[in-house]
Design a protein around this motif. Structure first.
Motif, PDB file in Angstrom:
ATOM      1  N   LEU A 179      30.407  27.647   6.449  1.00 28.79           N
ATOM      2  CA  LEU A 179      29.367  28.543   5.949  1.00 28.79           C
ATOM      3  C   LEU A 179      28.261  27.792   5.212  1.00 28.79           C
ATOM      4  N   LYS A 180      28.619  26.681   4.577  1.00 28.24           N
ATOM      5  CA  LYS A 180      27.605  25.887   3.882  1.00 28.24           C
ATOM      6  C   LYS A 180      26.630  25.259   4.875  1.00 28.24           C
ATOM      7  N   GLN A 181      27.156  24.716   5.971  1.00 23.83           N
ATOM      8  CA  GLN A 181      26.284  24.131   6.992  1.00 23.83           C
ATOM      9  C   GLN A 181      25.353  25.181   7.587  1.00 23.83           C
ATOM     10  N   PHE A 182      25.916  26.345   7.877  1.00 21.55           N
ATOM     11  CA  PHE A 182      25.102  27.425   8.440  1.00 21.55           C
ATOM     12  C   PHE A 182      23.985  27.806   7.475  1.00 21.55           C
ATOM     13  N   ALA A 183      24.314  28.005   6.211  1.00 20.23           N
ATOM     14  CA  ALA A 183      23.322  28.422   5.220  1.00 20.23           C
ATOM     15  C   ALA A 183      22.241  27.360   5.037  1.00 20.23           C
ATOM     16  N   GLU A 184      22.644  26.096   5.023  1.00 19.54           N
ATOM     17  CA  GLU A 184      21.666  25.022   4.824  1.00 19.54           C
ATOM     18  C   GLU A 184      20.711  24.916   6.009  1.00 19.54           C
ATOM     19  N   LEU A 185      21.231  25.022   7.235  1.00 17.43           N
ATOM     20  CA  LEU A 185      20.368  24.957   8.415  1.00 17.43           C
ATOM     21  C   LEU A 185      19.438  26.162   8.452  1.00 17.43           C
ATOM     22  N   TRP A 186      19.973  27.349   8.207  1.00 21.24           N
ATOM     23  CA  TRP A 186      19.147  28.555   8.258  1.00 21.24           C
ATOM     24  C   TRP A 186      18.052  28.529   7.186  1.00 21.24           C
ATOM     25  N   THR A 187      18.379  28.050   5.999  1.00 24.86           N
ATOM     26  CA  THR A 187      17.381  27.937   4.936  1.00 24.86           C
ATOM     27  C   THR A 187      16.307  26.924   5.309  1.00 24.86           C
ATOM     28  N   PHE A 188      16.726  25.811   5.896  1.00 22.13           N
ATOM     29  CA  PHE A 188      15.786  24.786   6.338  1.00 22.13           C
ATOM     30  C   PHE A 188      14.804  25.341   7.374  1.00 22.13           C
ATOM     31  N   LEU A 189      15.308  26.216   8.253  1.00 19.85           N
ATOM     32  CA  LEU A 189      14.471  26.793   9.308  1.00 19.85           C
ATOM     33  C   LEU A 189      13.740  28.053   8.862  1.00 19.85           C
ATOM     34  N   LYS A 190      13.900  28.395   7.569  1.00 17.18           N
ATOM     35  CA  LYS A 190      13.187  29.523   6.946  1.00 17.18           C
ATOM     36  C   LYS A 190      13.644  30.882   7.488  1.00 17.18           C
ATOM     37  N   TYR A 191      14.928  31.005   7.813  1.00 16.74           N
ATOM     38  CA  TYR A 191      15.520  32.286   8.177  1.00 16.74           C
ATOM     39  C   TYR A 191      16.302  32.831   6.984  1.00 16.74           C
ATOM     40  N   LYS A 192      16.538  34.138   6.963  1.00 16.13           N
ATOM     41  CA  LYS A 192      17.296  34.767   5.889  1.00 16.13           C
ATOM     42  C   LYS A 192      18.788  34.700   6.211  1.00 16.13           C
ATOM     43  N   VAL A 193      19.515  33.929   5.450  1.00 13.33           N
ATOM     44  CA  VAL A 193      20.933  33.672   5.723  1.00 13.33           C
ATOM     45  C   VAL A 193      21.737  34.970   5.709  1.00 13.33           C
ATOM     46  N   GLU A 194      21.577  35.775   4.667  1.00 12.31           N
ATOM     47  CA  GLU A 194      22.389  36.989   4.517  1.00 12.31           C
ATOM     48  C   GLU A 194      22.152  37.973   5.654  1.00 12.31           C
ATOM     49  N   ASP A 195      20.892  38.126   6.059  1.00  7.98           N
ATOM     50  CA  ASP A 195      20.565  39.073   7.125  1.00  7.98           C
ATOM     51  C   ASP A 195      21.229  38.672   8.443  1.00  7.98           C
ATOM     52  N   ASP A 196      21.170  37.392   8.773  1.00  7.14           N
ATOM     53  CA  ASP A 196      21.731  36.947  10.051  1.00  7.14           C
ATOM     54  C   ASP A 196      23.253  36.888  10.013  1.00  7.14           C
ATOM     55  N   LEU A 197      23.836  36.591   8.873  1.00  4.95           N
ATOM     56  CA  LEU A 197      25.298  36.623   8.764  1.00  4.95           C
ATOM     57  C   LEU A 197      25.836  38.027   9.040  1.00  4.95           C
ATOM     58  N   GLU A 198      25.063  39.045   8.684  1.00  8.79           N
ATOM     59  CA  GLU A 198      25.506  40.421   8.867  1.00  8.79           C
ATOM     60  C   GLU A 198      25.633  40.805  10.336  1.00  8.79           C
ATOM     61  N   ILE A 199      24.846  40.194  11.210  1.00  4.61           N
ATOM     62  CA  ILE A 199      24.870  40.593  12.623  1.00  4.61           C
ATOM     63  C   ILE A 199      25.880  39.778  13.438  1.00  4.61           C
ATOM     64  N   ILE A 200      26.510  38.777  12.813  1.00  2.00           N
ATOM     65  CA  ILE A 200      27.483  37.962  13.542  1.00  2.00           C
ATOM     66  C   ILE A 200      28.819  38.686  13.605  1.00  2.00           C
ATOM     67  N   LYS A 201      29.306  38.924  14.800  1.00  2.37           N
ATOM     68  CA  LYS A 201      30.583  39.615  14.996  1.00  2.37           C
ATOM     69  C   LYS A 201      31.750  38.648  14.812  1.00  2.37           C
ATOM     70  N   ASP A 202      32.926  39.209  14.552  1.00  2.00           N
ATOM     71  CA  ASP A 202      34.153  38.410  14.531  1.00  2.00           C
ATOM     72  C   ASP A 202      34.508  37.984  15.952  1.00  2.00           C
ATOM     73  N   ILE A 203      35.053  36.790  16.093  1.00  2.00           N
ATOM     74  CA  ILE A 203      35.441  36.301  17.402  1.00  2.00           C
ATOM     75  C   ILE A 203      36.619  37.115  17.936  1.00  2.00           C
ATOM     76  N   SER A 204      36.643  37.325  19.241  1.00  2.00           N
ATOM     77  CA  SER A 204      37.769  38.020  19.872  1.00  2.00           C
ATOM     78  C   SER A 204      38.732  36.994  20.464  1.00  2.00           C
ATOM     79  N   ALA A 205      39.937  37.441  20.776  1.00  2.00           N
ATOM     80  CA  ALA A 205      40.922  36.555  21.396  1.00  2.00           C
ATOM     81  C   ALA A 205      40.423  36.059  22.754  1.00  2.00           C
ATOM     82  N   GLU A 206      39.748  36.928  23.512  1.00  5.59           N
ATOM     83  CA  GLU A 206      39.234  36.527  24.823  1.00  5.59           C
ATOM     84  C   GLU A 206      38.146  35.464  24.692  1.00  5.59           C
ATOM     85  N   GLU A 207      37.317  35.579  23.657  1.00 10.43           N
ATOM     86  CA  GLU A 207      36.261  34.583  23.443  1.00 10.43           C
ATOM     87  C   GLU A 207      36.846  33.239  23.049  1.00 10.43           C
TER      88      GLU A 207
END
Length: 217
Positions: A86-114
């Motif tokens: 999560l730290k790597q994700f937040a640092e990259l997203w902040t560097f690219l000027k995206y909102k970390v919290e907003d994008d984390l909300e749309i990420i689904k949990d992985i499924s067994a098939e995935e």
């Protein structure tokens, strides 16, 4: 976790991005072309320094962000196992000027098939793959032989190919260099060997998702 490096250059209106993961270039191009969410999933359009984009989709797996293959897969599709904490994700997203919290909300949990898709993509033949059943057929056709230690685990191995998976534990484990590897030898795929399982020094067996990342069985 593997090391993640990134830098931008050029002027703001035509900013270019170089993105490296585990010392491998996974994206080179315009910064604005890397990330999209128009399909409802958070997606990276990686090109590995080529002119061909191979998209991966973000999924949550425990306290990690796992980038899974995006089906259908054409014959030129390239994939390596990429997992951020999560730290790597937040640092990259902040560097690219995206909102970390907003994008984390749309990420689904992985499924067994995935998760199964991540595991098997390494062993497919060079062909169009439309769904998981196509991938199962491709992998089975591409198997030449099993390593000696895997021959003793062959029922477990083939059961993982044929059966639906169940997620038992939401955690990613990074294997150590001295762990035992179980290998499948391949015929017509991108790779000649597929490292399917790892066993630690306490005889615990793991699914090897690629790039040293493992999931408990």
């Amino acid at each position: 976790m593997k090391k993640l490096d990134y830098r931008t250059f050029g002027d703001y209106t035509n900013e270019l991005l170089s993105l490296e993961y585990d010392s491998h270039t996974i994206y080179e191009g315009y910064t604005d072309d890397l990330i999209t969410s128009v399909t409802g999933d958070l997606e990276l359009k990686l090109n590995y320094g080529r002119n061909i984009a191979s998209s991966v989709v973000a999924r949550k797996y425990g306290d990690h962000i796992v980038w899974i293959p995006k089906v259908p897969l054409d014959s030129d599709y390239k994939y390596i196992t990429i997992i951020f904490n999560l730290k790597q994700f937040a640092e990259l997203w902040t560097f690219l000027k995206y909102k970390v919290e907003d994008d984390l909300e749309i990420i689904k949990d992985i499924s067994a098939e995935e998760l199964k898709l991540m595991w098997m993509i390494w062993a497919r033949e060079k062909e169009q793959i439309d769904d998981i059943s196509d991938l199962v057929k491709s992998v089975k056709n591409n198997i030449l032989a099993l390593s000696t230690n895997l021959e003793h685990q062959d029922k477990i191995f083939y059961n993982f190919i044929e059966s639906q998976w169940a997620l038992k534990k939401n955690r990613v484990i990074v294997s150590e260099d001295n762990w035992e590897s179980f290998i499948v030898y391949l015929d017509k795929g991108i790779y000649e060997e597929w490292e399917v399982f790892k066993k630690d020094n306490k005889d615990n067996l793991y699914i090897h998702l690629g790039n040293g990342y493992c999931a408990p069985i």
